[in-house]
Design a protein around this motif. Structure first.
Motif, mmCIF file in Angstrom:
data_model
loop_
_atom_site.group_PDB
_atom_site.id
_atom_site.type_symbol
_atom_site.label_atom_id
_atom_site.label_comp_id
_atom_site.label_asym_id
_atom_site.label_seq_id
_atom_site.Cartn_x
_atom_site.Cartn_y
_atom_site.Cartn_z
ATOM 1 N N LYS A 1 -0.233 3.326 16.003
ATOM 2 C CA LYS A 1 -1.345 4.286 16.007
ATOM 3 C C LYS A 1 -2.409 3.900 17.031
ATOM 4 O O LYS A 1 -2.925 4.765 17.743
ATOM 5 C CB LYS A 1 -1.946 4.380 14.604
ATOM 6 C CG LYS A 1 -1.100 5.180 13.625
ATOM 7 C CD LYS A 1 -1.800 5.325 12.277
ATOM 8 C CE LYS A 1 -0.993 6.186 11.327
ATOM 9 N NZ LYS A 1 -1.648 6.315 9.996
ATOM 10 N N SER B 1 5.978 -3.551 7.960
ATOM 11 C CA SER B 1 6.103 -2.137 8.343
ATOM 12 C C SER B 1 4.735 -1.474 8.438
ATOM 13 O O SER B 1 4.486 -0.649 9.333
ATOM 14 C CB SER B 1 6.965 -1.382 7.322
ATOM 15 O OG SER B 1 8.284 -1.872 7.324
ATOM 16 N N LEU C 1 3.050 0.184 11.836
ATOM 17 C CA LEU C 1 2.512 1.542 11.895
ATOM 18 C C LEU C 1 1.117 1.541 12.501
ATOM 19 O O LEU C 1 0.791 2.377 13.359
ATOM 20 C CB LEU C 1 2.476 2.143 10.487
ATOM 21 C CG LEU C 1 1.887 3.540 10.366
ATOM 22 C CD1 LEU C 1 2.735 4.553 11.126
ATOM 23 C CD2 LEU C 1 1.780 3.941 8.881
#
Length: 390
Positions: free
Chosen positions: A379, A371, A375
């Motif tokens: 980004k 996870s 992320l």
């Protein structure tokens, strides 16, 4: 008796008090009964009971004759290089740790020691680099940070045939996975800061030799030059080694999950992990190791330092830091951190690309680490305006 049980019970109970943990002998000197008559210790630079216990444990871990503990991994490397003299030559792995490169080129080169860097995953390249002046072959396998795999047994035969010392940096694999001395190496070295310590709370280096005679030579330089490991750090390292097998097992398991995730990711160009069947050294790694380690490196399709910088500053659980091998996951950008001392052209030629990112996969739940990487990819996709679909 299993290896794990043998290791745990090789850590002695203190005969004087019954303490189950190794005591910390925090002393600089030892009282003597008469000049030169003592209980085996006279001055703590020369020997110390806590450090001596550690040295015996690491020798057993690597199935070697002599262990020698130093104040850092680089101090350990430095002691080995002191075995050489003016005019000697070294054949070293091209994808080498930046600190070792700096020591070889900026310190020992001015003392007349020449270093030739080759891709040691190509055994023929190692053979071709040997000259009559070659006295040492220096190997890392897996390498830092592109995880190249070299055939230890094959290179050991080349070293023996040419009467060269053969040293293997076993930091990435650890003795849990790989024992180079049993494959023909003369010397094994570890940055014990990493997996042997395992908790990112000490700086240490260890050397293990196949013969007592070679161990005595390096032990001489340990005492003569003084880069010893302190009693307290020796104690911490012993404590870390007690859980080494369990930790390495989980590091390997988590790293395999991460590597497979990265190999399928659309923003990733290449993944470097010997546990993947696509890795060119996979079969050799299977043959000489019991596992594939906890380090995974990869490059981005956007092969720029800017993209790598955006990624390594976007994670939560993977902490941006130097070093590796601790229980907490770390990541770094080798081109701007660990390998910054290597000239850009040399670094890129060895495979350390501008966007290469090295992960030291820790002991967190793998789902949480995935996870976290997800992320970071989201980004950098937003930051670069990538049209690739996630």
């Amino acid at each position: 008796m299993s290896t794990i049980t043998q290791l745990i019970h090789s850590i002695p109970v203190d005969p004087q008090t019954g303490a189950i943990a190794v005591p910390i002998y925090q002393t600089s000197t030892f009282v003597q009964e008469a000049p030169g008559v003592n209980k085996g210790y006279d001055y703590a630079r020369t020997n110390n009971p806590t450090r001596e216990t550690l040295e015996k444990i690491v020798a057993q871990l690597e199935d070697g004759a002599t262990g020698i503990a130093f104040s850092s991994g680089l101090a350990a490397i430095d002691a080995i290089l002191k075995l050489l003299q003016y005019g000697d030559e070294i054949v070293a792995v091209d994808d080498i740790y930046g600190g070792a490169f700096r020591l070889f080129n900026k310190v020992y080169q001015k003392f007349g020691i020449k270093v030739t860097y080759v891709d040691t995953s190509d055994v023929q390249a190692v053979f071709n680099a040997i000259t009559p002046k070659t006295k040492l072959i220096w190997l890392e396998t897996p390498t830092n940070p592109t995880l190249k795999i070299s055939d230890i047994a094959a290179i050991a035969k080349i070293a023996a045939a040419n009467k060269c010392l053969f040293c293997v940096d076993n930091t990435f694999a650890s003795p849990v996975l790989q024992q180079p001395l049993n494959l023909g190496a003369d010397i094994v070295i570890h940055s014990a800061t990493k997996y042997l310590g395992g908790h990112s709370d000490l700086i240490a280096g260890v050397v293990v030799t196949r013969t007592p005679e070679l161990g005595a030579e390096i032990k001489f330089y340990q005492n003569a030059c003084g880069a010893i490991l302190s009693p307290f750090d020796s104690f911490l390292l012993i404590r870390g080694i007690e859980t080494l097998h369990l930790r390495v097992r989980q590091h390997c398991s988590n790293a395999q999950v991460i590597a497979e995730y990265l190999a399928a990711h659309p923003l990733v160009d290449k993944v470097f992990y010997p546990g993947l069947k696509t890795h060119p050294g996979h079969e050799i790694a299977k043959r000489q190791s019991k596992g594939f380690g906890g380090i995974v490196s990869f490059t981005l399709k956007d092969d720029t330092q800017a993209a790598a910088l955006a990624f390594v500053t976007s994670t939560q659980y993977f902490k941006l830091a130097e070093s590796l091998g601790g229980i907490k996951s770390l990541l770094c950008h080798p081109a701007g951190m660990t390998h910054k001392s290597i000239p850009d052209e040399t670094r890129r030629a060895a495979g350390v690309a501008d966007s290469l990112i090295r992960l030291s996969v820790g002991l967190e739940e793998p789902a949480d680490l995935l996870s976290d990487l997800d992320l970071a990819f989201h980004k950098i996709q937003q930051a670069t305006g990538s049209v690739l679909s996630l």
